[in-house]
Design a protein around this motif. Sequence first.
Motif, PDB file in Angstrom:
ATOM      1  N   MET A   1       0.701  -1.579  -0.093  1.00 15.28           N
ATOM      2  CA  MET A   1      -0.229  -0.390  -0.208  1.00 15.28           C
ATOM      3  C   MET A   1       0.508   1.394  -0.391  1.00 15.28           C
ATOM      4  SD  MET A   1      -2.833   0.967   3.328  1.00 15.28           S
ATOM      5  CE  MET A   1      -1.607   1.686   4.065  1.00 15.28           C
ATOM      6  N   PRO A   2       1.358   1.535  -0.704  1.00 17.04           N
ATOM      7  CA  PRO A   2       2.131   3.359  -0.963  1.00 17.04           C
ATOM      8  C   PRO A   2       1.524   4.231  -0.827  1.00 17.04           C
ATOM      9  CG  PRO A   2       1.241   2.454  -3.186  1.00 17.04           C
ATOM     10  CD  PRO A   2       0.996   1.171  -2.569  1.00 17.04           C
ATOM     11  N   LEU A   3       2.452   5.047  -0.237  1.00 11.15           N
ATOM     12  CA  LEU A   3       1.547   6.223   0.341  1.00 11.15           C
ATOM     13  C   LEU A   3       1.675   7.009  -0.380  1.00 11.15           C
ATOM     14  CD1 LEU A   3       3.487   6.881   3.751  1.00 11.15           C
ATOM     15  CD2 LEU A   3       0.808   6.905   3.543  1.00 11.15           C
ATOM     16  N   SER A   4       0.194   7.778  -1.388  1.00  9.18           N
ATOM     17  CA  SER A   4      -0.051   8.748  -1.866  1.00  9.18           C
ATOM     18  C   SER A   4       0.459  10.278  -1.411  1.00  9.18           C
ATOM     19  CB  SER A   4      -1.728   8.382  -2.847  1.00  9.18           C
ATOM     20  OG  SER A   4      -2.728   9.197  -0.869  1.00  9.18           O
ATOM     21  N   LYS A   5       0.108  10.818  -2.717  1.00  7.14           N
ATOM     22  CA  LYS A   5       0.810  12.460  -2.485  1.00  7.14           C
ATOM     23  C   LYS A   5      -0.033  13.322  -1.407  1.00  7.14           C
ATOM     24  CE  LYS A   5       3.978  12.760  -6.758  1.00  7.14           C
ATOM     25  NZ  LYS A   5       4.030  13.440  -7.711  1.00  7.14           N
ATOM     26  N   GLY A   6      -1.722  12.432  -2.192  1.00  9.46           N
ATOM     27  CA  GLY A   6      -2.841  12.640  -1.540  1.00  9.46           C
ATOM     28  C   GLY A   6      -2.864  12.520   0.117  1.00  9.46           C
ATOM     29  N   GLN A   7      -2.244  11.064   0.525  1.00 10.32           N
ATOM     30  CA  GLN A   7      -2.009  10.961   2.093  1.00 10.32           C
ATOM     31  C   GLN A   7      -0.859  12.101   2.178  1.00 10.32           C
ATOM     32  OE1 GLN A   7      -1.205   7.389   1.280  1.00 10.32           O
ATOM     33  NE2 GLN A   7      -3.449   6.863   2.453  1.00 10.32           N
ATOM     34  N   LEU A   8       0.040  12.460   1.827  1.00 11.35           N
ATOM     35  CA  LEU A   8       0.849  12.836   2.635  1.00 11.35           C
ATOM     36  C   LEU A   8       0.498  14.178   3.139  1.00 11.35           C
ATOM     37  CD1 LEU A   8       4.226  11.453   0.748  1.00 11.35           C
ATOM     38  CD2 LEU A   8       3.296  11.186   3.545  1.00 11.35           C
ATOM     39  N   ALA A   9      -0.032  14.906   2.094  1.00  9.05           N
ATOM     40  CA  ALA A   9      -0.311  16.603   2.001  1.00  9.05           C
ATOM     41  C   ALA A   9      -1.171  16.182   2.722  1.00  9.05           C
ATOM     42  CB  ALA A   9      -1.426  16.500   0.348  1.00  9.05           C
ATOM     43  N   SER A  10      -2.819  15.467   3.085  1.00 11.00           N
ATOM     44  CA  SER A  10      -3.347  15.637   3.706  1.00 11.00           C
ATOM     45  C   SER A  10      -2.444  15.907   5.644  1.00 11.00           C
ATOM     46  CB  SER A  10      -4.211  14.665   4.522  1.00 11.00           C
ATOM     47  OG  SER A  10      -5.301  14.129   5.224  1.00 11.00           O
ATOM     48  N   PHE A  11      -1.529  14.960   5.455  1.00  3.29           N
ATOM     49  CA  PHE A  11      -0.534  15.094   7.078  1.00  3.29           C
ATOM     50  C   PHE A  11      -0.557  16.471   6.777  1.00  3.29           C
ATOM     51  CE2 PHE A  11       3.159  14.302   9.023  1.00  3.29           C
ATOM     52  CZ  PHE A  11       2.802  13.571  10.929  1.00  3.29           C
ATOM     53  N   ALA A  12       0.782  17.208   5.717  1.00  8.25           N
ATOM     54  CA  ALA A  12       0.768  17.826   6.053  1.00  8.25           C
ATOM     55  C   ALA A  12      -0.145  19.450   5.818  1.00  8.25           C
ATOM     56  CB  ALA A  12       1.484  18.012   4.713  1.00  8.25           C
ATOM     57  N   ALA A  13      -1.302  19.393   5.651  1.00  3.94           N
ATOM     58  CA  ALA A  13      -2.171  20.468   6.295  1.00  3.94           C
ATOM     59  C   ALA A  13      -1.924  20.360   7.505  1.00  3.94           C
ATOM     60  CB  ALA A  13      -2.882  19.789   5.058  1.00  3.94           C
ATOM     61  N   GLU A  14      -2.759  18.872   7.377  1.00  3.73           N
ATOM     62  CA  GLU A  14      -2.620  18.897   9.528  1.00  3.73           C
ATOM     63  C   GLU A  14      -1.814  19.883  10.681  1.00  3.73           C
ATOM     64  OE1 GLU A  14      -5.028  15.836  12.586  1.00  3.73           O
ATOM     65  OE2 GLU A  14      -5.479  15.650   9.815  1.00  3.73           O
ATOM     66  N   HIS A  15      -0.479  19.785   9.895  1.00  2.00           N
ATOM     67  CA  HIS A  15       0.558  20.005  11.009  1.00  2.00           C
ATOM     68  C   HIS A  15       0.989  21.137  10.946  1.00  2.00           C
ATOM     69  CE1 HIS A  15      -0.176  15.998  13.495  1.00  2.00           C
ATOM     70  NE2 HIS A  15      -0.051  15.542  12.174  1.00  2.00           N
ATOM     71  N   ASP A  16       1.545  21.706   9.256  1.00  2.00           N
ATOM     72  CA  ASP A  16       2.373  22.489   9.211  1.00  2.00           C
ATOM     73  C   ASP A  16       2.324  23.740   9.534  1.00  2.00           C
ATOM     74  OD1 ASP A  16       0.097  23.776   7.561  1.00  2.00           O
ATOM     75  OD2 ASP A  16       1.492  23.315   5.275  1.00  2.00           O
ATOM     76  N   THR A  17       1.017  23.831  10.156  1.00  2.00           N
ATOM     77  CA  THR A  17       1.065  25.470  10.829  1.00  2.00           C
ATOM     78  C   THR A  17       0.286  25.329  12.349  1.00  2.00           C
ATOM     79  OG1 THR A  17      -2.075  25.097  10.217  1.00  2.00           O
ATOM     80  CG2 THR A  17      -1.129  26.266   8.708  1.00  2.00           C
ATOM     81  N   LYS A  18       0.523  24.852  12.630  1.00  2.00           N
ATOM     82  CA  LYS A  18       0.434  24.601  14.502  1.00  2.00           C
ATOM     83  C   LYS A  18       1.623  24.857  14.548  1.00  2.00           C
ATOM     84  CE  LYS A  18      -2.832  19.937  14.662  1.00  2.00           C
ATOM     85  NZ  LYS A  18      -2.627  18.770  15.048  1.00  2.00           N
ATOM     86  N   ILE A  19       1.465  25.346  16.194  1.00  2.00           N
ATOM     87  CA  ILE A  19       2.720  25.710  16.992  1.00  2.00           C
ATOM     88  C   ILE A  19       3.066  24.470  17.590  1.00  2.00           C
ATOM     89  CG2 ILE A  19       3.713  27.706  18.548  1.00  2.00           C
ATOM     90  CD1 ILE A  19       2.918  28.128  15.934  1.00  2.00           C
ATOM     91  N   LEU A  20       3.947  24.290  17.795  1.00  2.00           N
ATOM     92  CA  LEU A  20       4.375  22.707  18.518  1.00  2.00           C
ATOM     93  C   LEU A  20       5.199  22.918  19.595  1.00  2.00           C
ATOM     94  CD1 LEU A  20       5.638  20.729  15.207  1.00  2.00           C
ATOM     95  CD2 LEU A  20       3.513  20.518  16.524  1.00  2.00           C
ATOM     96  N   PHE A  21       4.965  22.137  20.904  1.00  2.00           N
ATOM     97  CA  PHE A  21       5.407  22.989  22.263  1.00  2.00           C
ATOM     98  C   PHE A  21       6.191  21.070  22.754  1.00  2.00           C
ATOM     99  CE2 PHE A  21       2.313  25.171  22.382  1.00  2.00           C
ATOM    100  CZ  PHE A  21       3.132  26.366  23.060  1.00  2.00           C
ATOM    101  N   ASP A  22       7.951  21.328  23.072  1.00  2.00           N
ATOM    102  CA  ASP A  22       8.277  20.365  23.400  1.00  2.00           C
ATOM    103  C   ASP A  22       7.899  19.610  24.537  1.00  2.00           C
ATOM    104  OD1 ASP A  22      10.884  19.747  21.276  1.00  2.00           O
ATOM    105  OD2 ASP A  22      11.965  20.625  23.056  1.00  2.00           O
ATOM    106  N   THR A  23       7.797  18.184  24.765  1.00  3.18           N
ATOM    107  CA  THR A  23       6.226  17.508  25.774  1.00  3.18           C
ATOM    108  C   THR A  23       7.146  16.968  26.514  1.00  3.18           C
ATOM    109  OG1 THR A  23       4.379  18.517  24.856  1.00  3.18           O
ATOM    110  CG2 THR A  23       3.864  16.826  26.601  1.00  3.18           C
ATOM    111  N   SER A  24       7.516  17.010  27.598  1.00  2.23           N
ATOM    112  CA  SER A  24       8.377  15.507  28.319  1.00  2.23           C
ATOM    113  C   SER A  24       7.207  15.745  29.978  1.00  2.23           C
ATOM    114  CB  SER A  24       9.791  15.752  29.177  1.00  2.23           C
ATOM    115  OG  SER A  24       9.750  17.352  29.140  1.00  2.23           O
ATOM    116  N   PRO A  25       8.270  14.583  30.465  1.00  4.03           N
ATOM    117  CA  PRO A  25       8.415  12.837  30.171  1.00  4.03           C
ATOM    118  C   PRO A  25       7.558  12.117  29.080  1.00  4.03           C
ATOM    119  CG  PRO A  25       7.420  13.048  31.739  1.00  4.03           C
ATOM    120  CD  PRO A  25       7.413  14.720  31.924  1.00  4.03           C
ATOM    121  N   ARG A  26       8.499  11.752  27.917  1.00  4.90           N
ATOM    122  CA  ARG A  26       7.710  11.110  27.079  1.00  4.90           C
ATOM    123  C   ARG A  26       6.050  10.449  27.456  1.00  4.90           C
ATOM    124  NH1 ARG A  26      10.881   8.974  22.330  1.00  4.90           N
ATOM    125  NH2 ARG A  26      11.757  10.425  21.812  1.00  4.90           N
ATOM    126  N   HIS A  27       6.531   9.476  28.911  1.00  6.41           N
ATOM    127  CA  HIS A  27       5.032   9.150  29.027  1.00  6.41           C
ATOM    128  C   HIS A  27       4.366   9.433  29.508  1.00  6.41           C
ATOM    129  CE1 HIS A  27       7.425   8.752  32.315  1.00  6.41           C
ATOM    130  NE2 HIS A  27       6.053   9.508  32.730  1.00  6.41           N
TER     131      HIS A  27
END
Length: 275
Positions: A1-27
């Motif tokens: 099941m190769p990943l399509s460009k559309g699937q990667l684009a959907s992942f990118a669209a959901e994340h590329d505008t978010k402000i991210l935080f270093d979150t710890s501890p991992r658990h």
Amino acid sequence: MPLSKGQLASFAAEHDTKILFDTSPRHLAGPGDGRHVTHGLAAAGWTLVSDPLNPLMVLRSDDVDRRLILDGTSHLYYWSLQSHTGGEEPHWYASFSYRTPVEIVAAVTDTLVTPPTEGAEDPDPWHTIRQAGWPVTSARQAHSPDGLCQISRLDDDMLANPWYIEVRNYQHEHAPHWWRAVFHGNTPGRLVHAFAAALTDSAPLLRSQFSDGVHHQAVQEPIRRNGQQLVEAHTSRLNELRGQVRAARRRARASARPTTSPPSRTASPATPAHR
């Protein structure tokens, strides 16, 4: 099941505008985006074999012996990884509840699809846990420095002495679970080690400020990175994983190819001279 460009684009669209935080501890970082796991398996050649409209999703390896079950209806175990050697009962399984960070689950699945070096011994999870500074309180039990996560190797012959990991909502033995994971005792040791290494890694995980499932005791610090960098790292990981799997398959085909030596040349009898 190769990943399509559309699937990667959907992942990118959901994340590329978010402000991210270093979150710890991992658990305590919360579940994250499940595509971290499923995209990795797809890059390794696993196939969706379930109804895409069903909340129960099943991915299967190309050898049909292993499967990942993502159960959106379950209140107990959200991810279930199974290995079958014949029949319906799995030879081993690993299960993870909903809030298990996907990066930790992906450490297991990435290790599963990447064949080990021939002759290499399984690393010892307890050694890795100790090296991370987690107190090991007995031969079969350890816990995180904050006391909220506990790792145990249970004495249960029915499950071949399984591994059991649980994170509680607060530090009390009767506190409700935040998330839990279990590895059947027959699970390859390298997979348990991959989980332990990812779990005890001190590096923070990236989450947005209002990500679902982030524990109230988790520490979040803003960083100078945006979601686009997360997308680039995700794509780079998929490309690297795809390359490793393809290289391993080429090596397997080469080793399985029969080696035949060219026929030896025999000396032909001397031709009598013409008179």
